[in-house]
Design a protein around this motif. Structure first.
Motif, PDB file in Angstrom:
ATOM      1  N   ARG A  81       0.837  -1.205   0.000  1.00 37.90           N
ATOM      2  CA  ARG A  81       0.000   0.000   0.000  1.00 37.90           C
ATOM      3  C   ARG A  81       0.873   1.256   0.000  1.00 37.90           C
ATOM      4  O   ARG A  81       0.631   2.198  -0.760  1.00 37.90           O
ATOM      5  CB  ARG A  81      -0.918  -0.023   1.233  1.00 37.90           C
ATOM      6  CG  ARG A  81      -1.848   1.170   1.314  1.00 37.90           C
ATOM      7  CD  ARG A  81      -2.844   1.019   2.455  1.00 37.90           C
ATOM      8  NE  ARG A  81      -3.728   2.164   2.511  1.00 37.90           N
ATOM      9  CZ  ARG A  81      -4.747   2.296   3.361  1.00 37.90           C
ATOM     10  NH1 ARG A  81      -5.007   1.337   4.233  1.00 37.90           N
ATOM     11  NH2 ARG A  81      -5.506   3.375   3.340  1.00 37.90           N
ATOM     12  N   ASN A  82       1.905   1.261   0.847  1.00 29.38           N
ATOM     13  CA  ASN A  82       2.796   2.426   0.896  1.00 29.38           C
ATOM     14  C   ASN A  82       3.611   2.562  -0.392  1.00 29.38           C
ATOM     15  O   ASN A  82       3.857   3.678  -0.867  1.00 29.38           O
ATOM     16  CB  ASN A  82       3.737   2.304   2.100  1.00 29.38           C
ATOM     17  CG  ASN A  82       2.984   2.400   3.409  1.00 29.38           C
ATOM     18  OD1 ASN A  82       1.900   2.985   3.464  1.00 29.38           O
ATOM     19  ND2 ASN A  82       3.530   1.822   4.462  1.00 29.38           N
ATOM     20  N   ALA A  83       4.038   1.433  -0.944  1.00 29.99           N
ATOM     21  CA  ALA A  83       4.806   1.466  -2.199  1.00 29.99           C
ATOM     22  C   ALA A  83       3.986   2.153  -3.292  1.00 29.99           C
ATOM     23  O   ALA A  83       4.489   3.004  -4.032  1.00 29.99           O
ATOM     24  CB  ALA A  83       5.193   0.052  -2.616  1.00 29.99           C
ATOM     25  N   ALA A  84       2.709   1.797  -3.383  1.00 30.30           N
ATOM     26  CA  ALA A  84       1.855   2.410  -4.406  1.00 30.30           C
ATOM     27  C   ALA A  84       1.592   3.881  -4.081  1.00 30.30           C
ATOM     28  O   ALA A  84       1.648   4.738  -4.959  1.00 30.30           O
ATOM     29  CB  ALA A  84       0.537   1.649  -4.517  1.00 30.30           C
ATOM     30  N   ALA A  85       1.310   4.174  -2.814  1.00 26.86           N
ATOM     31  CA  ALA A  85       0.980   5.552  -2.431  1.00 26.86           C
ATOM     32  C   ALA A  85       2.129   6.504  -2.754  1.00 26.86           C
ATOM     33  O   ALA A  85       1.905   7.637  -3.175  1.00 26.86           O
ATOM     34  CB  ALA A  85       0.636   5.621  -0.946  1.00 26.86           C
TER      35      ALA A  85
END
Lengths: 268, 268
Positions: free
Chosen positions: A140-144
């Protein structure tokens, strides 16, 4: 538009991939995965449409999903089943009422993936992350924060496990990913592709908040407890996140968010 | 040193507070809470010794915990029970083998707590955080980055719920906390105690990474989905964390870590 079908018999062969979901979470699905919930379905259709195989939907959700259905190709069947039939197929109470079966992507070699990234790139390298909440949170953080790729070592769990996909809010379906073979040397791989390896360490003298990163940066993240191996640490640039007295660790997904936020926005 | 007792009868009245743990998680414990696992027990004894009521331990863990036992006062009983008795008392398989009962602190008024903090202080204000993983993760970050207090609104779940304590790695036992009454106005409260209210918002023009905070800063965090109420947002300084295209949200615990890291280390 896709084909719409109404399912009334839980044993209908057309919905076989949706059957006994939790049991098959444990044994795997031979190239397929399950995505659940409206938010994840929307991310799936938006980011990886070519890998959608079929949907199983509570008809009560139909109106809300018309725009999603309209974006599906003709060969993707949408099965509708009332809650009781749905629960009977899935093997548990499916309050989200939205399921999709997807096809896993073909494996990509880490070397090729890294070499093909832009001159300025950030990747995450996960070592021994075996918890689905954590791996989902990291995706999730990688995409954000627009990370370019995730590299998994041989001990990481599957980011396309149902719960990991859900926690990632669908990001596990879209962030480019490669998995290392057992024994494959990550430090060599990063050096050969021009990535500086960055490792978080409580004993580092350099502080994350002051870090000026290399154009190509690989952030190494290990599991809580064991952390990264001494060999990996020895060949990485170590940075620290100083913590209050008595506390010496952050959750690994939270750590990924803090590091990615710094790499994306810091002007040091 | 504490009193050591061996328990062989699951119905022994001395271990009544440890009985049927999961059922009583749901109904509450009238001023008591359960902490589980060695890591949490160590944090509990280190940070809130005066609130330890009793322990229930698998004797296989005894040697490893001698230093913990040595720090306990005389009136704290340590009960030992073999795995089978332990499981029968707790009502589920207790693989961690370490349980403690604690006494909840007396409620503190938010106003008094905020007013008594130093001239430079960071607090978190949680609005409608009803997920135990998220509240535990937020407390973990609050402790790691030395936040001075956590203020809960009336809709937050209990940070002293067993799972929240575990996810917080014991931080829920030590970070000063106050809970607002229903309808109590958080914006007034912060203004009256000299705290600048900071709210994360995708539409903010100011970016977190460039934020120069006020000496006393209160970070408002709402639940994913509903977020913060328009009324609260209207009276706060809003800052944004820009995200990659197609992504518009971070997990709230991860957000707390990113914001606290910035507030603690940024030299803007």
């Amino acid at each position: 538009m896709p084909q719409f079908r109404v399912v009334t018999d839980p044993d209908d062969p057309a919905v076989a991939p949706f059957r006994a979901i939790k049991e098959r979470d444990l044994v795997g699905r031979e190239g397929l995965f399950i995505a659940e919930g409206e938010t994840v379905l929307r991310a799936f259709v938006r980011d990886a449409l070519e890998r959608v195989v079929s949907l199983l939907i509570d008809p009560k959700r139909r109106d809300k999903l018309e725009d999603v259905f309209a974006s599906l190709p003709e060969d993707v069947p949408v099965h509708f089943a009332d809650q009781a039939v749905l629960d009977s197929i899935a093997g548990f109470h499916l309050h989200r009422g939205v399921l999709a079966v997807g096809r896993k992507p073909q494996p990509v070699a880490a070397n090729a993936l890294l070499a093909g990234l832009p001159a300025r790139a950030v990747v995450l390298v996960l070592c021994g992350i075996a918890n689905h909440d954590n791996i989902g949170g990291i995706y999730r953080n990688a995409a954000a924060f627009g990370a370019d790729a995730v590299i998994l070592d041989a001990d990481c769990c599957d980011p396309l496990y149902r719960k990991a996909i859900r926690v990632s809010v669908g990001a596990a379906l879209s962030v480019p990913t490669a998995r290392l073979g057992r024994g494959e040397d990550i430090a060599d791989l990063l050096a050969n592709t021009g990535f500086e390896a960055l490792a978080l360490s409580p004993s580092a003298s350099e502080v994350l908040a002051r870090l000026k990163p290399a154009p190509r940066t690989a952030v190494l993240l290990g599991a809580e407890g064991p952390g990264l191996s001494p060999d990996v640490m020895a060949r990485a640039r170590t940075v620290g996140v100083p913590m209050a007295k008595g506390f010496d660790s952050l959750n690994v997904a939270t750590t990924s968010g803090i590091v990615l936020h710094h790499l994306r926005f810091a002007e040091v």
